[in-house]
Design a protein around this motif. Sequence first.
Motif, PDB file in Angstrom:
ATOM      1  N   ARG A 187       7.294   0.463  13.437  1.00  0.00           N
ATOM      2  CA  ARG A 187       7.756  -0.522  12.307  1.00  0.00           C
ATOM      3  C   ARG A 187       8.943  -1.442  12.368  1.00  0.00           C
ATOM      4  NH1 ARG A 187       5.498   3.647   8.493  1.00  0.00           N
ATOM      5  NH2 ARG A 187       5.501   5.407   9.416  1.00  0.00           N
TER       6      ARG A 187
ATOM      7  N   HIS B  66       4.628  -5.066   8.610  1.00  0.00           N
ATOM      8  CA  HIS B  66       3.939  -4.537  10.565  1.00  0.00           C
ATOM      9  C   HIS B  66       2.621  -5.033  10.989  1.00  0.00           C
ATOM     10  CE1 HIS B  66       7.511  -2.067   9.415  1.00  0.00           C
ATOM     11  NE2 HIS B  66       6.481  -1.617   9.053  1.00  0.00           N
TER      12      HIS B  66
ATOM     13  N   TYR C  63      10.874   9.422   1.218  1.00  0.00           N
ATOM     14  CA  TYR C  63      11.500   7.804  -0.045  1.00  0.00           C
ATOM     15  C   TYR C  63      11.673   8.345  -1.539  1.00  0.00           C
ATOM     16  CZ  TYR C  63       7.752   5.882   3.056  1.00  0.00           C
ATOM     17  OH  TYR C  63       7.114   5.550   4.571  1.00  0.00           O
TER      18      TYR C  63
ATOM     19  N   HIS D 281      12.937  -3.312   2.400  1.00  0.00           N
ATOM     20  CA  HIS D 281      12.216  -1.853   2.686  1.00  0.00           C
ATOM     21  C   HIS D 281      13.200  -1.077   2.041  1.00  0.00           C
ATOM     22  CE1 HIS D 281       9.352  -3.960   5.229  1.00  0.00           C
ATOM     23  NE2 HIS D 281      10.474  -4.434   5.317  1.00  0.00           N
TER      24      HIS D 281
ATOM     25  N   ARG E 142      13.004   4.540  12.700  1.00  0.00           N
ATOM     26  CA  ARG E 142      11.931   4.511  12.232  1.00  0.00           C
ATOM     27  C   ARG E 142      11.604   5.212  13.508  1.00  0.00           C
ATOM     28  NH1 ARG E 142       9.274   5.316   6.550  1.00  0.00           N
ATOM     29  NH2 ARG E 142       7.958   6.693   7.166  1.00  0.00           N
TER      30      ARG E 142
ATOM     31  N   ARG F  77       5.013  11.701  -3.458  1.00  0.00           N
ATOM     32  CA  ARG F  77       4.439  12.516  -2.027  1.00  0.00           C
ATOM     33  C   ARG F  77       5.848  12.327  -1.329  1.00  0.00           C
ATOM     34  NH1 ARG F  77       0.621  13.781  -4.355  1.00  0.00           N
ATOM     35  NH2 ARG F  77      -1.844  14.010  -3.623  1.00  0.00           N
ATOM     36  N   GLU F  78       6.517  13.391  -0.018  1.00  0.00           N
ATOM     37  CA  GLU F  78       7.136  12.724   1.282  1.00  0.00           C
ATOM     38  C   GLU F  78       8.070  12.205   0.005  1.00  0.00           C
ATOM     39  OE1 GLU F  78       6.266  11.031   4.628  1.00  0.00           O
ATOM     40  OE2 GLU F  78       4.548  10.577   3.640  1.00  0.00           O
TER      41      GLU F  78
ATOM     42  N   LEU G  12       2.580   2.130  -2.210  1.00  0.00           N
ATOM     43  CA  LEU G  12       4.251   2.634  -2.962  1.00  0.00           C
ATOM     44  C   LEU G  12       3.692   3.081  -4.105  1.00  0.00           C
ATOM     45  CD1 LEU G  12       6.396  -0.331  -1.425  1.00  0.00           C
ATOM     46  CD2 LEU G  12       6.933   2.055  -1.130  1.00  0.00           C
TER      47      LEU G  12
ATOM     48  N   THR H  44      13.651   1.407   8.140  1.00  0.00           N
ATOM     49  CA  THR H  44      13.033   1.244   9.723  1.00  0.00           C
ATOM     50  C   THR H  44      13.167   0.844  10.692  1.00  0.00           C
ATOM     51  OG1 THR H  44      12.754  -1.502   9.088  1.00  0.00           O
ATOM     52  CG2 THR H  44      10.863  -0.128   7.734  1.00  0.00           C
TER      53      THR H  44
ATOM     54  N   ALA I 212       5.037  -2.896   2.209  1.00  0.00           N
ATOM     55  CA  ALA I 212       4.747  -1.569   3.070  1.00  0.00           C
ATOM     56  C   ALA I 212       4.242  -1.898   4.850  1.00  0.00           C
ATOM     57  CB  ALA I 212       4.030  -0.446   1.782  1.00  0.00           C
TER      58      ALA I 212
ATOM     59  N   PRO J 200       0.800  -1.666   0.057  1.00  0.00           N
ATOM     60  CA  PRO J 200      -0.027  -0.117  -0.373  1.00  0.00           C
ATOM     61  C   PRO J 200       0.796   1.144  -0.055  1.00  0.00           C
ATOM     62  CG  PRO J 200      -0.060  -1.335   2.036  1.00  0.00           C
ATOM     63  CD  PRO J 200       0.736  -2.205   0.725  1.00  0.00           C
TER      64      PRO J 200
ATOM     65  N   LEU K  87       2.096   6.331  -4.454  1.00  0.00           N
ATOM     66  CA  LEU K  87       2.825   7.167  -4.151  1.00  0.00           C
ATOM     67  C   LEU K  87       4.336   7.201  -4.947  1.00  0.00           C
ATOM     68  CD1 LEU K  87       0.805   8.596  -1.428  1.00  0.00           C
ATOM     69  CD2 LEU K  87      -0.280   8.845  -4.310  1.00  0.00           C
ATOM     70  N   LEU K  88       5.182   6.444  -4.752  1.00  0.00           N
ATOM     71  CA  LEU K  88       6.480   6.893  -4.665  1.00  0.00           C
ATOM     72  C   LEU K  88       6.532   8.023  -5.492  1.00  0.00           C
ATOM     73  CD1 LEU K  88       8.216   3.315  -4.555  1.00  0.00           C
ATOM     74  CD2 LEU K  88       7.817   5.326  -3.046  1.00  0.00           C
TER      75      LEU K  88
HETATM   76  O1  CA2 Z   1      10.748   1.727   3.721  1.00  0.00           O
HETATM   77  C1  CA2 Z   1       9.623   1.185   2.796  1.00  0.00           C
HETATM   78  O2  CA2 Z   1       9.646   0.365   1.898  1.00  0.00           O
HETATM   79  C2  CA2 Z   1       8.241   0.898   4.026  1.00  0.00           C
HETATM   80  O3  CA2 Z   1       8.237  -0.203   3.415  1.00  0.00           O
HETATM   81  C3  CA2 Z   1       7.379   1.918   3.066  1.00  0.00           C
HETATM   82  C4  CA2 Z   1       6.377   1.509   3.669  1.00  0.00           C
HETATM   83  C5  CA2 Z   1       6.717   1.507   5.327  1.00  0.00           C
HETATM   84  O4  CA2 Z   1       4.687   1.722   5.963  1.00  0.00           O
HETATM   85  C6  CA2 Z   1       6.966   0.823   5.642  1.00  0.00           C
HETATM   86  O5  CA2 Z   1       7.056   1.012   7.209  1.00  0.00           O
HETATM   87  C7  CA2 Z   1       8.899   0.842   5.454  1.00  0.00           C
HETATM   88  C8  CA2 Z   1       5.229   3.060   3.354  1.00  0.00           C
HETATM   89  C9  CA2 Z   1       5.150   3.291   1.659  1.00  0.00           C
HETATM   90  C10 CA2 Z   1       4.478   4.690   1.841  1.00  0.00           C
HETATM   91  O6  CA2 Z   1       5.020   4.810   0.366  1.00  0.00           O
HETATM   92  C11 CA2 Z   1       4.813   6.518   0.341  1.00  0.00           C
HETATM   93  C12 CA2 Z   1       6.177   7.156  -0.777  1.00  0.00           C
HETATM   94  C13 CA2 Z   1       5.246   8.013  -0.984  1.00  0.00           C
HETATM   95  C14 CA2 Z   1       4.520   9.060  -0.273  1.00  0.00           C
HETATM   96  C15 CA2 Z   1       3.612   8.572   0.880  1.00  0.00           C
HETATM   97  C16 CA2 Z   1       4.018   7.055   1.072  1.00  0.00           C
END
Ligand code: CA2
Length: 138
Positions: A109, A78, A23, A98, A105, A18-19, A12, A102, A74, A10, A14-15
């Motif tokens: 996580r 967890h 990422y 990942h 963080r 965002r943020e 991903l 993690t 993602a 979930p 959005l890579l």
């Molecule tokens: O670091 C990783 O690859 C994670 O699996 C990413 C997950 C996070 O919940 C895990 O703890 C670590 C979150 C993915 C969300 O991806 C986004 C990408 C761009 C903007 C917002 C969210």
Amino acid sequence: MKKLIIINGPNLNLLGKREPEIYGSQTFEDYFKNLKSKYNNFKLEYYQSNIEGELIDKLQEVGFNYDGIILNAAAYTHTSVGIGDAIKGIETPVVEVHISNTFSREEYRHHSYISPNAKGVILGFGLKSYDLAIESFY
Ligand code: CA2
């Protein structure tokens, strides 16, 4: 030629959108094009879903006829006993990936339902974590 699939969970999708400070600024689709040409000695596929059951369906579908699964579950990493059980129930080795470290963080996580049944875990190297996971299948 070895057949590998990258499965992303979930958000991903959005890579790159965002943020970017956590990422990065590249979309996974663009990055995947680079991966395919860099590792053209593998047959590489990519699947993404925001839905837990769809991820489990995909793991079951590929889990007996692919040579490797590279899984970034993602947030489900967890939380999902179901995805953990699916990995236990298939034959294809799973490398957990990942993008972020993690362990540097939030505490929630730090636990993974994937790791106990993964062949290995690669985290914290940005998108390069996926390159390293592919290289583990040489
Ligand atoms: O670091 C990783 O690859 C994670 O699996 C990413 C997950 C996070 O919940 C895990 O703890 C670590 C979150 C993915 C969300 O991806 C986004 C990408 C761009 C903007 C917002 C969210």
